[in-house]
Design a protein around this motif. Sequence first.
Motif, PDB file in Angstrom:
ATOM      1  N   ARG A   1     -22.678 -12.338 -33.854  1.00 24.35           N
ATOM      2  CA  ARG A   1     -21.504 -13.056 -33.341  1.00 24.35           C
ATOM      3  C   ARG A   1     -20.737 -12.288 -32.252  1.00 24.35           C
ATOM      4  O   ARG A   1     -19.733 -12.776 -31.747  1.00 24.35           O
ATOM      5  CB  ARG A   1     -20.559 -13.375 -34.503  1.00 24.35           C
ATOM      6  N   LEU A   2     -21.231 -11.097 -31.904  1.00 22.48           N
ATOM      7  CA  LEU A   2     -20.454 -10.240 -30.996  1.00 22.48           C
ATOM      8  C   LEU A   2     -20.184 -10.849 -29.627  1.00 22.48           C
ATOM      9  O   LEU A   2     -19.183 -10.530 -28.998  1.00 22.48           O
ATOM     10  CB  LEU A   2     -21.177  -8.903 -30.778  1.00 22.48           C
ATOM     11  N   THR A   3     -21.107 -11.752 -29.166  1.00 18.40           N
ATOM     12  CA  THR A   3     -20.919 -12.291 -27.812  1.00 18.40           C
ATOM     13  C   THR A   3     -20.036 -13.552 -27.812  1.00 18.40           C
ATOM     14  O   THR A   3     -19.843 -14.158 -26.759  1.00 18.40           O
ATOM     15  CB  THR A   3     -22.272 -12.618 -27.151  1.00 18.40           C
TER      16      THR A   3
ATOM     17  N   GLY B   1      -7.318  -1.525 -25.573  1.00 15.95           N
ATOM     18  CA  GLY B   1      -7.091  -2.385 -24.405  1.00 15.95           C
ATOM     19  C   GLY B   1      -8.136  -3.472 -24.222  1.00 15.95           C
ATOM     20  O   GLY B   1      -8.277  -4.004 -23.121  1.00 15.95           O
ATOM     21  N   GLY B   2      -8.846  -3.825 -25.284  1.00 14.42           N
ATOM     22  CA  GLY B   2      -9.898  -4.850 -25.154  1.00 14.42           C
ATOM     23  C   GLY B   2      -9.321  -6.256 -25.142  1.00 14.42           C
ATOM     24  O   GLY B   2      -8.280  -6.523 -25.722  1.00 14.42           O
ATOM     25  N   THR B   3     -10.021  -7.158 -24.435  1.00 18.66           N
ATOM     26  CA  THR B   3      -9.577  -8.558 -24.399  1.00 18.66           C
ATOM     27  C   THR B   3     -10.381  -9.410 -25.385  1.00 18.66           C
ATOM     28  O   THR B   3     -10.035 -10.553 -25.641  1.00 18.66           O
ATOM     29  CB  THR B   3      -9.785  -9.145 -22.987  1.00 18.66           C
ATOM     30  N   GLY B   4     -11.487  -8.874 -25.874  1.00 16.82           N
ATOM     31  CA  GLY B   4     -12.347  -9.657 -26.780  1.00 16.82           C
ATOM     32  C   GLY B   4     -13.265 -10.588 -26.006  1.00 16.82           C
ATOM     33  O   GLY B   4     -13.934 -11.440 -26.592  1.00 16.82           O
ATOM     34  N   LEU B   5     -13.305 -10.447 -24.676  1.00 17.83           N
ATOM     35  CA  LEU B   5     -14.126 -11.367 -23.864  1.00 17.83           C
ATOM     36  C   LEU B   5     -15.269 -10.645 -23.142  1.00 17.83           C
ATOM     37  O   LEU B   5     -16.126 -11.283 -22.537  1.00 17.83           O
ATOM     38  CB  LEU B   5     -13.237 -12.049 -22.817  1.00 17.83           C
ATOM     39  N   GLY B   6     -15.286  -9.316 -23.245  1.00 12.85           N
ATOM     40  CA  GLY B   6     -16.252  -8.522 -22.473  1.00 12.85           C
ATOM     41  C   GLY B   6     -17.702  -8.909 -22.724  1.00 12.85           C
ATOM     42  O   GLY B   6     -18.449  -9.208 -21.779  1.00 12.85           O
ATOM     43  N   LEU B   7     -18.105  -8.938 -23.990  1.00 12.93           N
ATOM     44  CA  LEU B   7     -19.521  -9.219 -24.280  1.00 12.93           C
ATOM     45  C   LEU B   7     -19.887 -10.672 -23.976  1.00 12.93           C
ATOM     46  O   LEU B   7     -21.042 -10.988 -23.680  1.00 12.93           O
ATOM     47  CB  LEU B   7     -19.849  -8.876 -25.735  1.00 12.93           C
TER      48      LEU B   7
ATOM     49  N   PHE C   1     -13.575 -13.712 -28.068  1.00 16.54           N
ATOM     50  CA  PHE C   1     -12.544 -13.147 -28.948  1.00 16.54           C
ATOM     51  C   PHE C   1     -13.074 -12.666 -30.300  1.00 16.54           C
ATOM     52  O   PHE C   1     -12.302 -12.479 -31.227  1.00 16.54           O
ATOM     53  CB  PHE C   1     -11.383 -14.141 -29.167  1.00 16.54           C
ATOM     54  N   TYR C   2     -14.394 -12.516 -30.417  1.00 11.75           N
ATOM     55  CA  TYR C   2     -14.926 -11.992 -31.688  1.00 11.75           C
ATOM     56  C   TYR C   2     -14.823 -10.468 -31.651  1.00 11.75           C
ATOM     57  O   TYR C   2     -15.317  -9.827 -30.728  1.00 11.75           O
ATOM     58  CB  TYR C   2     -16.380 -12.424 -31.893  1.00 11.75           C
ATOM     59  N   ARG C   3     -14.164  -9.920 -32.661  1.00 17.88           N
ATOM     60  CA  ARG C   3     -14.016  -8.465 -32.723  1.00 17.88           C
ATOM     61  C   ARG C   3     -14.378  -7.980 -34.109  1.00 17.88           C
ATOM     62  O   ARG C   3     -14.059  -8.641 -35.105  1.00 17.88           O
ATOM     63  CB  ARG C   3     -12.571  -8.069 -32.446  1.00 17.88           C
ATOM     64  N   VAL C   4     -14.999  -6.822 -34.182  1.00 18.76           N
ATOM     65  CA  VAL C   4     -15.322  -6.252 -35.489  1.00 18.76           C
ATOM     66  C   VAL C   4     -14.011  -5.753 -36.116  1.00 18.76           C
ATOM     67  O   VAL C   4     -13.744  -5.993 -37.289  1.00 18.76           O
ATOM     68  CB  VAL C   4     -16.329  -5.087 -35.345  1.00 18.76           C
ATOM     69  N   SER C   5     -13.207  -5.084 -35.303  1.00 22.06           N
ATOM     70  CA  SER C   5     -11.916  -4.637 -35.797  1.00 22.06           C
ATOM     71  C   SER C   5     -10.879  -4.955 -34.717  1.00 22.06           C
ATOM     72  O   SER C   5     -10.906  -4.373 -33.632  1.00 22.06           O
ATOM     73  CB  SER C   5     -11.962  -3.133 -36.079  1.00 22.06           C
ATOM     74  N   SER C   6      -9.982  -5.923 -35.032  1.00 17.12           N
ATOM     75  CA  SER C   6      -9.020  -6.369 -34.015  1.00 17.12           C
ATOM     76  C   SER C   6      -8.111  -5.234 -33.587  1.00 17.12           C
ATOM     77  O   SER C   6      -7.826  -5.074 -32.395  1.00 17.12           O
ATOM     78  CB  SER C   6      -8.167  -7.500 -34.568  1.00 17.12           C
TER      79      SER C   6
ATOM     80  N   THR D   1     -26.669   0.851 -29.411  1.00 15.91           N
ATOM     81  CA  THR D   1     -27.333   0.731 -28.106  1.00 15.91           C
ATOM     82  C   THR D   1     -27.275  -0.728 -27.697  1.00 15.91           C
ATOM     83  O   THR D   1     -27.733  -1.609 -28.425  1.00 15.91           O
ATOM     84  CB  THR D   1     -28.800   1.196 -28.176  1.00 15.91           C
ATOM     85  N   PHE D   2     -26.668  -0.986 -26.547  1.00 20.71           N
ATOM     86  CA  PHE D   2     -26.633  -2.332 -25.971  1.00 20.71           C
ATOM     87  C   PHE D   2     -27.624  -2.325 -24.811  1.00 20.71           C
ATOM     88  O   PHE D   2     -27.496  -1.500 -23.899  1.00 20.71           O
ATOM     89  CB  PHE D   2     -25.226  -2.672 -25.458  1.00 20.71           C
ATOM     90  N   ALA D   3     -28.631  -3.221 -24.863  1.00 17.99           N
ATOM     91  CA  ALA D   3     -29.665  -3.194 -23.814  1.00 17.99           C
ATOM     92  C   ALA D   3     -29.794  -4.557 -23.130  1.00 17.99           C
ATOM     93  O   ALA D   3     -29.770  -5.606 -23.791  1.00 17.99           O
ATOM     94  CB  ALA D   3     -31.001  -2.789 -24.431  1.00 17.99           C
TER      95      ALA D   3
HETATM   96  P1  ADP Z   1     -13.399  -6.068 -26.691  1.00 15.07           P
HETATM   97  O1  ADP Z   1     -12.584  -6.327 -25.507  1.00 15.07           O
HETATM   98  O2  ADP Z   1     -12.682  -6.331 -27.978  1.00 15.07           O
HETATM   99  O3  ADP Z   1     -14.092  -4.762 -26.647  1.00 15.07           O
HETATM  100  P2  ADP Z   1     -16.029  -7.197 -26.380  1.00 15.07           P
HETATM  101  O4  ADP Z   1     -16.456  -8.612 -26.230  1.00 15.07           O
HETATM  102  O5  ADP Z   1     -16.373  -6.249 -25.291  1.00 15.07           O
HETATM  103  O6  ADP Z   1     -14.484  -7.237 -26.667  1.00 15.07           O
HETATM  104  O7  ADP Z   1     -16.662  -6.624 -27.716  1.00 15.07           O
HETATM  105  C1  ADP Z   1     -16.540  -7.404 -28.891  1.00 15.07           C
HETATM  106  C2  ADP Z   1     -16.465  -6.484 -30.097  1.00 15.07           C
HETATM  107  O8  ADP Z   1     -17.716  -5.807 -30.266  1.00 15.07           O
HETATM  108  C3  ADP Z   1     -15.447  -5.389 -29.973  1.00 15.07           C
HETATM  109  O9  ADP Z   1     -14.185  -5.806 -30.392  1.00 15.07           O
HETATM  110  C4  ADP Z   1     -16.007  -4.309 -30.886  1.00 15.07           C
HETATM  111  O10 ADP Z   1     -15.617  -4.566 -32.201  1.00 15.07           O
HETATM  112  C5  ADP Z   1     -17.519  -4.523 -30.795  1.00 15.07           C
HETATM  113  N1  ADP Z   1     -18.176  -3.543 -29.886  1.00 15.07           N
HETATM  114  C6  ADP Z   1     -18.538  -3.767 -28.603  1.00 15.07           C
HETATM  115  N2  ADP Z   1     -19.164  -2.677 -28.106  1.00 15.07           N
HETATM  116  C7  ADP Z   1     -19.182  -1.760 -29.075  1.00 15.07           C
HETATM  117  C8  ADP Z   1     -19.701  -0.412 -29.193  1.00 15.07           C
HETATM  118  N3  ADP Z   1     -20.325   0.196 -28.170  1.00 15.07           N
HETATM  119  N4  ADP Z   1     -19.541   0.215 -30.382  1.00 15.07           N
HETATM  120  C9  ADP Z   1     -18.920  -0.376 -31.410  1.00 15.07           C
HETATM  121  N5  ADP Z   1     -18.423  -1.634 -31.379  1.00 15.07           N
HETATM  122  C10 ADP Z   1     -18.552  -2.320 -30.233  1.00 15.07           C
END
Ligand code: ADP
Length: 418
Positions: free
Chosen positions: A350-352, A367-373, A355-360, A398-400
């Motif tokens: 669900r990471l992509t 400074g995350g927006t939750g939209l990066g991935l 606004f999905y975050r593992v830990s808000s 590892t993100f590839a």
């Molecule tokens: P954010 O702005 O919250 O970082 P992203 O869409 O970039 O939003 O990432 C979504 C979530 O994925 C993050 O909130 C974080 O929980 C997790 N995440 C992303 N990259 C990493 C990483 N390299 N290590 C650990 N958790 C990560």
Amino acid sequence: MPTTRRWKLPTACFAALAAGALLGWLADGHVAAGVAIVAVAEIVFLLTRDGHLARPIMATTAAAKHDRLMTRTHRLASSLRDLRRTASQLPDAVVLLDPDQRVRWFNHAAENLLGLRAPQDRGVTLGRRLPASELAEWLQQDEREPLHDTIAPGRPDSQISVSLLPFGRRQQVLLARDTSHVTRLEQMRRDFVANVSHELRTPLTVIHGYLELIDPEDAPALAPVLDEMRAQSKRMGQIVEDLLTLSRLETQHHIEDERVPMAPLLASLRKEAEALSQGRHTIAVEADTGLDLLGSPKDLHSALSNLVSNAVRYTPAGGSITIRWRRSGDGATYSVSDTGYGIPSSHLARLTERFYRVSSSRSRGTGGTGLGLSIVKHVLNLHQARLSIESEPGRGSTFACHFGPERLLPAASGHDES
Ligand code: ADP
């Protein structure tokens, strides 16, 4: 009485044999001949009698079988009629195709959505019957994924999603579903988000501008409040920018392809990582020589740098981050590995999502927006590339990004980075 009847015939046979023996004895003592003649007569009698009996029994059995067969045939025919009636009333188009993709049967929705006509279109090759379209081309392909949101040949103002399923012996069933209302809703959602983001941009810029004008030294008591207001308005500005980027990426179906020189891009990613890390991490770049990308330089930079910034933000001080760019199979892979917090496997799929975050708290704190991935996924989709994530809590991630051979170019001037 059945028991008496059961004994009647053997008793009569035996009596006849005894009579035969007696007559044979009376006629010059030929007992055996008398018995034999009677025995033969009895056999003939029994055979003819059983034949008479068997015929009506056989006739009855055959009639019963025939009746049973007819009942079963009627039942099957009626089930088949029910099935066809049901299929013909389905809101989705159903077309039964033979192994050469000739139309064998179709329902009402297929007339409506695909423009087929009964009976003249039965037996025609479907691909040839449809006007030149994405659907007709898709039917020519050997291996195909379901086709989504393509124009319906029978109703050009509607969109359909089409799939082909194997059926029976090398036959296929084509299913087409009208997805116009979903597409319309999606469009409304996209427009709404884009409009709201656009409307918020100007007031936010104004607020941010005024906040920058206020000097904390003029009101020292308000300094912490001012800092927080500035940080939050910056964050809101970043969210608005990311939402606008996402809206643009979502509505864009193709990109203007340009050479993206990887050596300078990797160098700039390293600098960004170092600036963000401020010496808290070890940062390394391992790159293959001589490989550039073909695509949108701005979007690729934004996606690849997002992964670097995440690695820095989710790796505690003292950790290390490695950026790699390598050939893999006939394509190439860009990856960012860190020795950070890692992600439990239940979150990976669900990471992509937006606004999905593992830990808000951790995301906001960095400074995350939750939209990066989400942005990364859309950029990669536009480049027919794929994101894979491997992670272990406490050990790192590892993100590839996997790019196909059609996206690779030999570097104009190949040079190594490591
Ligand atoms: P954010 O702005 O919250 O970082 P992203 O869409 O970039 O939003 O990432 C979504 C979530 O994925 C993050 O909130 C974080 O929980 C997790 N995440 C992303 N990259 C990493 C990483 N390299 N290590 C650990 N958790 C990560």
